[in-house]
Design a protein around this motif. Structure first.
Motif, PDB file in Angstrom:
ATOM      1  N   ALA A  35       0.929  -9.067   3.142  1.00 20.70           N
ATOM      2  CA  ALA A  35       1.442  -7.872   2.296  1.00 20.70           C
ATOM      3  C   ALA A  35       2.377  -8.765   1.356  1.00 20.70           C
ATOM      4  N   VAL A  36       2.436  -8.024   0.205  1.00 28.08           N
ATOM      5  CA  VAL A  36       3.548  -8.425  -0.893  1.00 28.08           C
ATOM      6  C   VAL A  36       5.009  -8.227  -0.348  1.00 28.08           C
ATOM      7  N   THR A  37       5.574  -8.988   0.217  1.00 29.11           N
ATOM      8  CA  THR A  37       6.963  -8.947   0.730  1.00 29.11           C
ATOM      9  C   THR A  37       7.612  -9.100  -0.572  1.00 29.11           C
ATOM     10  N   ALA A  38       7.852  -7.706  -1.020  1.00 30.45           N
ATOM     11  CA  ALA A  38       8.709  -7.760  -2.269  1.00 30.45           C
ATOM     12  C   ALA A  38      10.016  -8.342  -1.529  1.00 30.45           C
ATOM     13  N   SER A  39      10.022  -9.570  -1.285  1.00 33.52           N
ATOM     14  CA  SER A  39      11.135 -10.327  -0.726  1.00 33.52           C
ATOM     15  C   SER A  39      12.411 -10.032  -1.348  1.00 33.52           C
ATOM     16  N   PHE A  40      13.365  -9.822  -0.758  1.00 32.70           N
ATOM     17  CA  PHE A  40      14.846  -9.306  -1.310  1.00 32.70           C
ATOM     18  C   PHE A  40      15.452 -10.412  -2.434  1.00 32.70           C
ATOM     19  N   PRO A  85       7.497  -1.940   9.202  1.00 32.53           N
ATOM     20  CA  PRO A  85       6.265  -2.030   9.976  1.00 32.53           C
ATOM     21  C   PRO A  85       5.080  -2.230   9.280  1.00 32.53           C
ATOM     22  N   CYS A  86       5.028  -2.049   8.070  1.00 29.89           N
ATOM     23  CA  CYS A  86       3.758  -1.879   7.332  1.00 29.89           C
ATOM     24  C   CYS A  86       3.431  -2.051   5.890  1.00 29.89           C
ATOM     25  N   PRO A  87       2.533  -2.614   5.396  1.00 29.35           N
ATOM     26  CA  PRO A  87       2.607  -2.684   4.047  1.00 29.35           C
ATOM     27  C   PRO A  87       2.717  -1.388   2.975  1.00 29.35           C
ATOM     28  N   ALA A  88       2.316  -0.420   3.474  1.00 29.18           N
ATOM     29  CA  ALA A  88       2.382   1.022   3.049  1.00 29.18           C
ATOM     30  C   ALA A  88       3.850   1.529   2.835  1.00 29.18           C
ATOM     31  N   LYS A  89       4.470   1.105   3.890  1.00 26.71           N
ATOM     32  CA  LYS A  89       6.016   1.613   3.479  1.00 26.71           C
ATOM     33  C   LYS A  89       6.625   0.799   2.123  1.00 26.71           C
ATOM     34  N   MET A  90       6.071  -0.403   2.150  1.00 24.85           N
ATOM     35  CA  MET A  90       6.360  -1.440   1.117  1.00 24.85           C
ATOM     36  C   MET A  90       6.233  -0.765  -0.066  1.00 24.85           C
ATOM     37  N   LEU A  91       5.111  -0.561  -0.129  1.00 22.17           N
ATOM     38  CA  LEU A  91       4.374   0.283  -1.431  1.00 22.17           C
ATOM     39  C   LEU A  91       5.189   1.319  -1.894  1.00 22.17           C
ATOM     40  N   ASP A  92       5.513   2.230  -0.499  1.00 23.61           N
ATOM     41  CA  ASP A  92       6.208   3.671  -0.781  1.00 23.61           C
ATOM     42  C   ASP A  92       7.488   2.946  -1.565  1.00 23.61           C
ATOM     43  N   ILE A  93       8.235   1.859  -1.479  1.00 22.85           N
ATOM     44  CA  ILE A  93       9.317   1.478  -2.080  1.00 22.85           C
ATOM     45  C   ILE A  93       9.172   1.038  -3.678  1.00 22.85           C
ATOM     46  N   VAL A  94       8.232  -0.131  -3.466  1.00 25.40           N
ATOM     47  CA  VAL A  94       8.053  -0.766  -4.832  1.00 25.40           C
ATOM     48  C   VAL A  94       7.157   0.066  -5.739  1.00 25.40           C
ATOM     49  N   GLY A  95       6.546   0.941  -5.287  1.00 19.38           N
ATOM     50  CA  GLY A  95       5.736   1.871  -6.169  1.00 19.38           C
ATOM     51  C   GLY A  95       6.074   3.166  -5.846  1.00 19.38           C
ATOM     52  N   HIS A  96       7.418   3.537  -5.503  1.00 17.15           N
ATOM     53  CA  HIS A  96       7.809   4.861  -5.089  1.00 17.15           C
ATOM     54  C   HIS A  96       7.272   6.055  -5.630  1.00 17.15           C
ATOM     55  N   PRO A  97       6.503   6.702  -5.209  1.00 12.79           N
ATOM     56  CA  PRO A  97       5.741   7.754  -5.606  1.00 12.79           C
ATOM     57  C   PRO A  97       6.601   9.028  -5.935  1.00 12.79           C
ATOM     58  N   SER A 113      13.357   3.608  -6.263  1.00  6.70           N
ATOM     59  CA  SER A 113      13.668   4.101  -4.870  1.00  6.70           C
ATOM     60  C   SER A 113      15.167   3.633  -4.858  1.00  6.70           C
ATOM     61  N   ASP A 114      15.861   4.101  -3.886  1.00  9.72           N
ATOM     62  CA  ASP A 114      17.174   3.818  -3.555  1.00  9.72           C
ATOM     63  C   ASP A 114      17.159   2.330  -2.789  1.00  9.72           C
ATOM     64  N   ILE A 115      16.096   1.977  -2.383  1.00 10.78           N
ATOM     65  CA  ILE A 115      16.120   0.736  -1.616  1.00 10.78           C
ATOM     66  C   ILE A 115      15.759  -0.389  -2.727  1.00 10.78           C
ATOM     67  N   ASP A 116      16.682  -1.557  -2.414  1.00  7.37           N
ATOM     68  CA  ASP A 116      16.505  -2.737  -3.268  1.00  7.37           C
ATOM     69  C   ASP A 116      15.425  -4.011  -2.789  1.00  7.37           C
ATOM     70  N   GLY A 117      15.145  -3.671  -1.534  1.00  4.50           N
ATOM     71  CA  GLY A 117      14.162  -4.724  -0.944  1.00  4.50           C
ATOM     72  C   GLY A 117      13.738  -4.461   0.248  1.00  4.50           C
ATOM     73  N   VAL A 118      12.387  -5.128   0.610  1.00  4.43           N
ATOM     74  CA  VAL A 118      11.709  -4.939   1.714  1.00  4.43           C
ATOM     75  C   VAL A 118      11.389  -6.130   2.429  1.00  4.43           C
ATOM     76  N   ILE A 119      11.590  -6.048   3.669  1.00  2.00           N
ATOM     77  CA  ILE A 119      11.012  -7.080   4.648  1.00  2.00           C
ATOM     78  C   ILE A 119      10.066  -6.661   5.800  1.00  2.00           C
ATOM     79  N   ALA A 120       9.048  -7.613   5.958  1.00  2.00           N
ATOM     80  CA  ALA A 120       8.249  -7.258   6.974  1.00  2.00           C
ATOM     81  C   ALA A 120       8.948  -7.717   8.512  1.00  2.00           C
ATOM     82  N   ILE A 121       8.825  -6.794   9.165  1.00  2.00           N
ATOM     83  CA  ILE A 121       9.316  -7.061  10.517  1.00  2.00           C
ATOM     84  C   ILE A 121       8.778  -8.248  10.899  1.00  2.00           C
ATOM     85  N   SER A 122       7.381  -8.619  10.842  1.00  2.00           N
ATOM     86  CA  SER A 122       6.910 -10.188  11.323  1.00  2.00           C
ATOM     87  C   SER A 122       7.646 -11.146  10.674  1.00  2.00           C
TER      88      SER A 122
END
Ligand SMILES: Nc1ncnc2c1ncn2[C@@H]1O[C@H](COP(=O)(O)OP(=O)(O)O)[C@@H](O)[C@H]1O
Ligand code: SF4
Ligand SMILES: [Mg+2]
Lengths: 142, 457
Positions: B74-79, B207-219, B224-233
């Motif tokens: 997943a592209v961790t649009a890391s913080f 928990p998933c790459p999709a929620k990441m996309l939800d933020i980085v490509g917020h539909p 998005s109001d969220i600034d970064g996403v990290i995979a739980i793994s």
């Protein structure tokens, strides 16, 4: 260069094959999407094709769906071997259904199939001979 | 001290992405597991390298799960550049609570996140319950075509965008708990700490790459109001190593949580306040496809709400989680048992909450259909005819050796000029045997190319 013209394809439908019911309309929908038909039109065709397909599954022994696709329209010819429809005008009425108890338990038999085909198509012609079969012709223009 | 990846700021700023899955070609060994598992036939393996057709990808993460070489991630649009914030908040998806051992309470997990470098770790279950109330109220007032389709699994939404564009108008226009919470916490913290709102960074643990996309490509909106996403793994081990003996450090105060909200981690969590006989909760990609087919042909008009998760049993089996999903589910049920299912608000209070807050978002979900075979309809029809001819000429055993997941997909690739008919190994072999191509006509092996009858385009 491929020559201008229509795309034709036939699909088989089996009576009482509730497991595969809906596959033909899904395939038709995918073909229309590949050709780039507008989404609203795709949905109209999908609904009409599904209802016609279901009627074969529910009432007939077997049938075929012939799809014809031109740049202007989709034409569906659904032919079946089955009991036929005695009173077409009656069958067209909303809510009229001869579905069995078992079919109703499966969630079918609302009597809205033919009316829905009518609503979602630009032309609907039904020919039927009691004891022989039914021919439903559906046209949706783009 | 161990630090969470938020410290090691990779310089990937949060740019808008269209998919959140990447293949590292250097690592990829040409194994076709990913191609076979992909539910939308979005992967091709040619020249021993897998490639994703972006317009078909719904970011379900199935390929990530099966990739043995870990070439797919997943592209961790890391913080990005955490130093640009003065205060950093972690917003973990509630499924995180099910990832650790039996006695590990949510409090301890939140405390570990704070030890690991976040200034504050914020529970999301209360926000989830607030969104449950919003769903209840929205469904009650809704008069449009039914059923409404839940909007919280971005993979399901993406599936609708690529295959069921007509259903987009039935997607629930309600803000997700994480966005709702991010907005709230930003305001609260800014006031409390006397900081400018943009000095506060908010990081979602996904928990998933999709929620990441939800933020980085917020539909649903520009940003998005969220600034970064990290995979739980990615943070799992660090959190594990930092778990304190008990609650939240010195203060030891208990986090206020909601059992109703906690149930978002598993199937059915969104429908708490709806009439059970009027809603469906569907999990697993194939089942979601079946339900969407039914909705598309107008079969489920008497259903109010359909909760869709493409992962089995919901987010608890997201592809960026670590714990076995069945174990994780049992842990979540344990936490649920402790929290109880009593709602925080009465029905009247929920209606008031809905009136006073902005839950409804104006979505701009657009169809993402893969382009037609040709922009010109007549020519597209010609191509579909050719596609059909090719399909019938193929062995139709879906062996995959051509690099496409099925003979039908391969036929389409040929028509789209992304593959050549001679890439079909069996067809080539047959021609060799029948003498149509003499062995000495076969061009010397070069890359992955197979004998062709010549005539390059
Ligand atoms: N292909 C067919 N063969 C025989 N009878 C049919 C066929 N299609 C429709 N009918 C008759 O017309 C009635 C109305 O059909 P329809 O509007 O689709 O509603 P439903 O299928 O829910 O009964 C059916 O109950 C059946 O008696
Ligand atoms: S079900 Fe949950 S974890 Fe799985 S893809 Fe959808 S949002 Fe992500
Ligand atoms: Mg019917």
């Amino acid at each position: 260069m491929t020559e201008e013209g229509a795309f034709r394809r036939n699909f088989e439908v089996l009576g009482e094959d509730f497991y595969n019911a809906g596959r033909v309309s899904t395939e038709i929908k995918e073909i229309l999407q590949q050709v780039g038909v507008a989404a609203t039109t795709v949905r109209r065709v999908a609904i009409a094709a599904y209802e016609a397909e279901m009627n074969v599954v529910m009432y007939a022994r077997r049938g075929t769906v012939c799809l014809e696709l031109t740049p202007e329209l989709v034409h569906l010819l659904v032919r079946d071997e089955g009991p036929g429809i005695e009173d077409i005008e009656l069958a067209m009425q909303e809510g009229y259904s001869t579905a069995t108890e078992r079919m109703r338990e499966m969630g079918f038999g609302a009597g809205m199939g033919l009316p829905n085909i009518q609503k979602n198509s630009d032309r609907l012609v039904i020919h039927s001979t009691a004891g022989v079969g039914t021919e439903v012709e559906i046209e949706v223009r783009f | 001290m161990d630090q969470l990846p938020c410290g090691s700021a990779k310089k990937t700023m949060m740019k808008r992405e269209s998919i959140s899955i990447r293949i590292d070609t250097a690592r990829c060994d040409g194994d076709m597991a990913c191609m076979r598992v992909c539910p939308t036939e979005a992967i091709r393996v040619r020249g021993s390298k897998a490639r994703i057709i972006e317009s078909r990808c719904i970011t379900c993460g199935e390929c990530i799960r099966v990739c043995q070489t870990r070439a797919i991630s997943a592209v961790t649009a890391s913080f990005a550049d955490v130093s640009r914030f003065d205060y950093v908040v972690a917003l973990p998806s509630p499924v995180l609570y099910g990832q650790f051992g039996r006695g590990v309470t949510p409090d301890r997990i939140l405390a570990a996140l704070e030890k690991g470098g976040f200034d504050c770790a914020c529970d999301l279950t209360l926000a989830c319950e607030a969104v449950n109330a919003a769903i209840e109220q929205y469904v009650r007032r809704y008069r449009g075509p039914r059923p409404l389709i839940s909007c919280f699994c971005p993979t399901a939404i993406r599936l609708i965008q690529v295959r069921y564009p007509e259903l987009l108008e039935q997607v629930l226009p309600i803000e997700s708990p994480k966005e709702f919470m991010a907005r709230e916490i930003r305001k609260t913290k800014a006031r409390e700490l006397r900081l400018r709102e943009d000095r506060i960074g908010i990081v979602y643990l996904t928990p998933c790459p999709a929620k990441m996309l939800d933020i980085v490509g917020h539909p649903s909106k520009e940003k998005s109001d969220i600034d970064g996403v990290i995979a739980i793994s990615d943070i799992y081990r660090t959190v594990l190593s930092l778990l304190p003996i008990s609650g939240r450090g010195e203060h030891g105060e208990r986090t206020r949580m909601s059992g109703v909200g906690m149930s978002w981690a598993i199937l059915g969590g969104q429908t708490t306040f709806l009439k059970p006989e009027n809603c469906l909760a569907v999990d697993g990609l194939r089942n979601v496809v079946r339900i969407l087919n039914d909705i598309e042909i107008g079969k489920l008009r008497d259903v109010d709400y359909v909760e869709c998760h493409t992962c089995p049993d919901g987010c608890v089996s997201g592809s960026l989680l670590v714990e076995n999903p069945y174990v994780a589910r049992a842990r979540i049920l344990g936490i649920l048992g402790q929290l109880g299912t009593k709602p925080c608000r009465s029905e009247r209070e929920r209606a008031e909450l809905y009136e006073s807050e902005d839950f409804v978002v104006e979505r701009r979900l657009t169809a993402q259909l893969q382009g037609p075979l040709d922009l010109d309809v007549s020519r597209a029809i010609g191509k579909i005819r050719r596609l059909e001819e090719i399909r019938q000429s193929l062995p139709n055993i879906n062996c995959g050796a051509c690099g496409a997941p099925s003979c039908a997909a391969f036929a389409e690739d040929v028509v789209r000029e992304e593959a050549q008919l001679s890439d079909c190994v069996l067809l080539a072999l047959e021609q060799l045997r029948s003498g149509q191509t003499k062995v000495w006509d076969v061009p010397p092996a070069e890359g992955h190319s197979t004998p062709d009858e010549g005539k390059e385009p």
